[in-house]
Design a protein around this motif. Structure first.
Motif, mmCIF file in Angstrom:
data_model
loop_
_atom_site.group_PDB
_atom_site.id
_atom_site.type_symbol
_atom_site.label_atom_id
_atom_site.label_comp_id
_atom_site.label_asym_id
_atom_site.label_seq_id
_atom_site.Cartn_x
_atom_site.Cartn_y
_atom_site.Cartn_z
ATOM 1 N N GLY A 89 14.979 -9.118 3.153
ATOM 2 C CA GLY A 89 15.059 -10.739 2.817
ATOM 3 C C GLY A 89 14.892 -11.330 4.472
ATOM 4 N N GLY A 90 15.266 -12.576 4.431
ATOM 5 C CA GLY A 90 15.244 -13.222 5.890
ATOM 6 C C GLY A 90 13.766 -13.825 6.066
ATOM 7 N N ASN A 91 12.823 -13.854 5.128
ATOM 8 C CA ASN A 91 11.467 -14.223 5.146
ATOM 9 C C ASN A 91 11.202 -15.554 4.681
ATOM 10 N N ILE A 92 10.231 -16.304 4.962
ATOM 11 C CA ILE A 92 9.658 -17.485 4.478
ATOM 12 C C ILE A 92 8.278 -17.084 3.633
ATOM 13 N N PHE A 93 8.200 -17.872 2.417
ATOM 14 C CA PHE A 93 6.966 -17.642 1.826
ATOM 15 C C PHE A 93 6.699 -19.259 1.595
ATOM 16 N N ALA A 94 5.271 -19.364 2.318
ATOM 17 C CA ALA A 94 4.734 -20.554 2.091
ATOM 18 C C ALA A 94 3.582 -20.883 1.262
ATOM 19 N N SER A 95 3.682 -21.615 0.284
ATOM 20 C CA SER A 95 2.555 -21.693 -0.819
ATOM 21 C C SER A 95 2.119 -23.055 -1.055
ATOM 22 N N ASN A 96 0.927 -23.163 -1.689
ATOM 23 C CA ASN A 96 0.600 -24.434 -1.950
ATOM 24 C C ASN A 96 1.315 -24.799 -3.497
ATOM 25 N N HIS A 97 1.262 -25.831 -3.975
ATOM 26 C CA HIS A 97 1.967 -26.220 -4.945
ATOM 27 C C HIS A 97 1.305 -26.716 -6.229
ATOM 28 N N VAL A 148 10.948 -16.076 12.166
ATOM 29 C CA VAL A 148 10.837 -15.045 10.917
ATOM 30 C C VAL A 148 9.498 -15.143 10.534
ATOM 31 N N PRO A 149 8.902 -13.916 9.939
ATOM 32 C CA PRO A 149 7.710 -13.837 9.436
ATOM 33 C C PRO A 149 7.399 -15.123 8.035
ATOM 34 N N VAL A 150 6.288 -15.525 8.266
ATOM 35 C CA VAL A 150 5.880 -16.474 7.033
ATOM 36 C C VAL A 150 4.747 -15.743 6.222
ATOM 37 N N VAL A 151 5.032 -15.540 4.970
ATOM 38 C CA VAL A 151 4.137 -14.990 3.912
ATOM 39 C C VAL A 151 3.315 -16.065 3.292
ATOM 40 N N PRO A 152 2.209 -16.182 3.738
ATOM 41 C CA PRO A 152 1.402 -17.386 2.798
ATOM 42 C C PRO A 152 0.987 -16.916 1.516
ATOM 43 N N VAL A 153 1.081 -17.942 0.558
ATOM 44 C CA VAL A 153 1.093 -17.646 -0.867
ATOM 45 C C VAL A 153 -0.147 -18.378 -1.298
ATOM 46 N N GLY A 154 -0.817 -18.261 -2.262
ATOM 47 C CA GLY A 154 -1.769 -18.918 -3.022
ATOM 48 C C GLY A 154 -1.724 -18.836 -4.701
ATOM 49 N N ILE A 155 -1.539 -19.890 -5.107
ATOM 50 C CA ILE A 155 -1.218 -19.965 -6.753
ATOM 51 C C ILE A 155 -2.447 -20.465 -7.297
ATOM 52 N N ASN A 156 -3.026 -19.691 -8.066
ATOM 53 C CA ASN A 156 -4.282 -20.226 -8.531
ATOM 54 C C ASN A 156 -4.427 -20.272 -10.164
ATOM 55 N N PHE A 157 -4.804 -21.428 -10.908
ATOM 56 C CA PHE A 157 -5.165 -21.645 -12.310
ATOM 57 C C PHE A 157 -5.749 -22.858 -12.486
ATOM 58 N N GLU A 158 -6.573 -22.791 -13.510
ATOM 59 C CA GLU A 158 -7.533 -24.057 -13.664
ATOM 60 C C GLU A 158 -6.502 -24.906 -14.741
ATOM 61 N N GLY A 159 -6.916 -26.190 -14.595
ATOM 62 C CA GLY A 159 -6.226 -27.157 -15.598
ATOM 63 C C GLY A 159 -4.865 -27.163 -15.792
#
Length: 207
Positions: free
Chosen positions: A44-52, A149-160
């Motif tokens: 634990g102790g990490n950041i997850f940075a994602s599109n919304h 702390v580490p930042v883990v980039p996240v990409g959430i993908n779906f259409e419509g």
């Protein structure tokens, strides 16, 4: 911030049980796949940075993640009804007032990280209706720079719009470590540097 704290075995046991139940339900409802899971830290102790993209985003990120998440949620969500407020708090949400310099949010974020939880931040601050990634705000950069702390980039993908059996792809990028890209302070230049690096990586994961 030192990663000295770990969540208790009892807490982790019930979180793991609940997570596997939700994984099964989400795989039944959505056609969901995860890529880059080898980039997810096991502690634990990490950041997850994602599109919304949707209100489901915190769950999408949590499904392949072993450690419970905390996440920033707009203050309005905490004033809808008592049951919903208790529910999102139980799952780690805490309020943030958008458009204001809310220093308490930074303190709460550090506190969550120090307790051994992971932290989810949506740098854009609001959901994207067309799936394009926005510029992002510096809040995530400030928390990362202060906590180191580490930042883990996240990409959430779906259409419509999300619906039954909608194909969803969640991609996890390689962790970004602030000190490794020369960010050891919280001056404006340093915050822009890490914010731009985070948003660049998120954008590359959204396609």
């Amino acid at each position: 911030m030192k990663k000295e704290h770990r969540l208790g075995h009892f807490h982790m046991f019930w979180y793991t049980v609940l997570r596997y139940i939700v994984i099964g339900l989400y795989h039944l409802y959505f056609n969901i796949t995860f890529e880059g899971t080898e980039n997810i830290p096991k502690d634990g102790g990490n950041i997850f940075a994602s599109n919304h993209r949707s209100y489901q985003d915190p769950v999408f990120i949590a499904l392949p993640t072993r450690v419970p998440l905390s996440y920033m949620a707009k203050e309005e969500l905490f004033h809808q009804n008592v049951f919903f407020t208790l529910l999102i708090k139980a799952f780690g949400a805490f309020p943030v007032t958008r458009g204001k310099g809310d220093t308490q949010v930074i303190d709460t974020s550090i506190e969550k990280l120090e307790k051994g939880r992971n932290l989810v931040i949506f740098p854009e601050g609001t959901r994207s209706k067309d799936g394009k990634v926005g510029k992002g705000k510096t809040g995530v950069a400030l928390v990362a720079a202060v906590a180191q702390v580490p930042v883990v980039p996240v990409g959430i993908n779906f259409e419509g719009k999300l619906k039954f059996r909608k194909r969803v792809v969640v991609r996890f990028g390689k962790p970004i470590v602030p000190c490794e890209i020369g960010v050891t302070a919280t001056d404006p230049h340093s915050l822009r540097t890490i914010k731009n690096e985070i948003m660049k990586n998120i954008t590359e994961l959204v396609h």
